[in-house]
Design a protein around this motif. Structure first.
Motif, mmCIF file in Angstrom:
data_model
loop_
_atom_site.group_PDB
_atom_site.id
_atom_site.type_symbol
_atom_site.label_atom_id
_atom_site.label_comp_id
_atom_site.label_asym_id
_atom_site.label_seq_id
_atom_site.Cartn_x
_atom_site.Cartn_y
_atom_site.Cartn_z
ATOM 1 N N HIS B 20 -1.796 2.747 -2.634
ATOM 2 C CA HIS B 20 -1.949 1.998 -1.605
ATOM 3 C C HIS B 20 -2.810 0.356 -2.343
ATOM 4 O O HIS B 20 -2.503 -0.725 -2.251
ATOM 5 C CB HIS B 20 -3.098 2.708 -0.586
ATOM 6 N N ARG B 21 -3.610 1.457 -3.191
ATOM 7 C CA ARG B 21 -4.153 0.112 -3.835
ATOM 8 C C ARG B 21 -2.879 -0.930 -4.672
ATOM 9 O O ARG B 21 -3.258 -1.894 -4.846
ATOM 10 C CB ARG B 21 -5.279 0.724 -5.094
ATOM 11 N N ARG B 22 -2.405 -0.597 -5.466
ATOM 12 C CA ARG B 22 -1.296 -1.207 -6.109
ATOM 13 C C ARG B 22 -0.411 -1.757 -4.830
ATOM 14 O O ARG B 22 -0.570 -3.242 -5.229
ATOM 15 C CB ARG B 22 -0.345 -0.253 -6.749
ATOM 16 N N ALA B 23 -0.338 -1.316 -3.512
ATOM 17 C CA ALA B 23 0.440 -2.420 -2.660
ATOM 18 C C ALA B 23 -0.350 -3.525 -2.149
ATOM 19 O O ALA B 23 -0.437 -5.025 -1.445
ATOM 20 C CB ALA B 23 0.247 -1.385 -1.347
ATOM 21 N N ILE B 24 -1.548 -3.535 -1.677
ATOM 22 C CA ILE B 24 -2.880 -4.244 -1.667
ATOM 23 C C ILE B 24 -3.013 -4.979 -2.876
ATOM 24 O O ILE B 24 -3.058 -6.402 -2.836
ATOM 25 C CB ILE B 24 -4.077 -3.666 -1.106
ATOM 26 N N SER B 34 -7.572 -10.552 5.033
ATOM 27 C CA SER B 34 -8.819 -10.170 5.958
ATOM 28 C C SER B 34 -8.310 -8.402 5.589
ATOM 29 O O SER B 34 -7.248 -7.976 5.036
ATOM 30 C CB SER B 34 -9.021 -10.489 6.807
ATOM 31 N N ILE B 35 -9.773 -7.755 5.257
ATOM 32 C CA ILE B 35 -10.290 -6.634 5.630
ATOM 33 C C ILE B 35 -9.222 -5.963 6.348
ATOM 34 O O ILE B 35 -8.202 -4.970 6.702
ATOM 35 C CB ILE B 35 -11.109 -5.782 5.181
ATOM 36 N N ALA B 48 -11.741 3.796 4.983
ATOM 37 C CA ALA B 48 -10.396 4.171 4.205
ATOM 38 C C ALA B 48 -10.394 3.022 2.993
ATOM 39 O O ALA B 48 -10.084 2.910 2.364
ATOM 40 C CB ALA B 48 -9.664 4.894 4.666
ATOM 41 N N ILE B 49 -9.644 1.822 3.768
ATOM 42 C CA ILE B 49 -9.718 0.554 3.545
ATOM 43 C C ILE B 49 -10.772 0.390 2.492
ATOM 44 O O ILE B 49 -10.819 -0.457 1.243
ATOM 45 C CB ILE B 49 -8.955 -0.538 3.999
ATOM 46 N N HIS B 50 -11.910 -0.111 3.322
ATOM 47 C CA HIS B 50 -13.074 -0.020 2.279
ATOM 48 C C HIS B 50 -13.359 0.142 1.318
ATOM 49 O O HIS B 50 -14.087 -0.217 0.487
ATOM 50 C CB HIS B 50 -14.194 -0.294 3.715
ATOM 51 N N LYS B 51 -12.724 1.740 1.500
ATOM 52 C CA LYS B 51 -13.334 1.903 -0.016
ATOM 53 C C LYS B 51 -12.281 1.961 -1.009
ATOM 54 O O LYS B 51 -12.516 1.872 -2.066
ATOM 55 C CB LYS B 51 -13.459 3.857 0.399
#
Lengths: 124, 124
Positions: B20-24, B34-35, B48-51
């Motif tokens: 997920h974080r790599r994709a972000i 935006s978040i 979840a995304i906030h973390k």
DNA sequence: CTAAAACTTAACCACAAAGTTAACTATCGG
DNA sequence: CCGATAGTTAACTTTGTGGTTAAGTTTTAG
């Protein structure tokens, strides 16, 4: 085909996200070492180092050659190639992200505001 | 001074060791989002995304600009520079690790054996 | 043959990671 | 002011990580 690559990256990055394993990778990049030797170097027990080695092997990051009862390991530099390339994809725009963000938000403001002036104190 | 660098590397690698974080990171390398937008893109809840965002921010990998109630994020490419350099340190010897390992073990054998011949089928 | 070295494996434990739901704050649109 | 949107925070659950001790295998050394 991004799937297999993504899997590889996942393994490599998970493996590198640990100080001990990064240190092991560094050492094995210099010369081969036995597992017991690495355990002593890192101040870890054999089972502990064994797990780290397993993680690195699953990520295909090290090569092993067993001779007698001792296993000699060395870094598999190829495994870093893919990560290298992944990072390089971000390099073209090296720098200036802050300004990009400012510009983007200013652009969004402009759409509902018709005003691209800065409201910040930044540009005395 | 390897200490601070090692800490930075730890944060960056831990942050990247997640799909997920790599994709972000990838998306924020293209343009700001935006978040809430990222949450929808990844099919994750806001908490979840906030973390994930928190992890990336702690690793200093993203920049934030709040306008109204929405927070726009973008990749901080500088944060990848250090990792880039760390990997590059392994690049000089690109390839040939297998042979290095063979040679090393053969060398160790030679010390107790005085025999540097290959027992493999490699060199017909 | 026996003891020790070099692993490996299994069972366990403490802690962190990654998600959830629920409740809260802050801002915009009407 | 009121409801919806954007984000944060807290409490909780589940799963994974990184270590331990204990016991096993294979190989070398005496």
């Amino acid at each position: 085909m991004q799937g297999a690559d993504a899997d590889d990256l996942d393994g490599v990055l998970a493996a590198l996200a640990n100080r001990h394993r990064r240190a092991i990778v560094y050492q094995l990049g210099l010369q081969p070492y036995s597992i017991a030797h690495l355990a002593k170097m890192r101040g870890l027990s054999l089972p502990a180092i064994h797990k780290h080695i397993a993680v690195l092997e699953n990520a295909n990051m090290i090569l092993r050659r067993k001779t007698g009862r001792t296993n000699y390991l060395i870094l598999n530099r190829e495994s870093l190639h893919e990560l290298q390339e992944w990072i390089t994809q971000f390099t073209p725009g090296w720098g200036s992200d802050e300004q990009t963000l400012e510009n983007y938000v200013a652009f969004l403001d402009g759409n509902s505001n018709q005003n691209s002036e800065n409201e910040t104190e930044e540009k005395g």
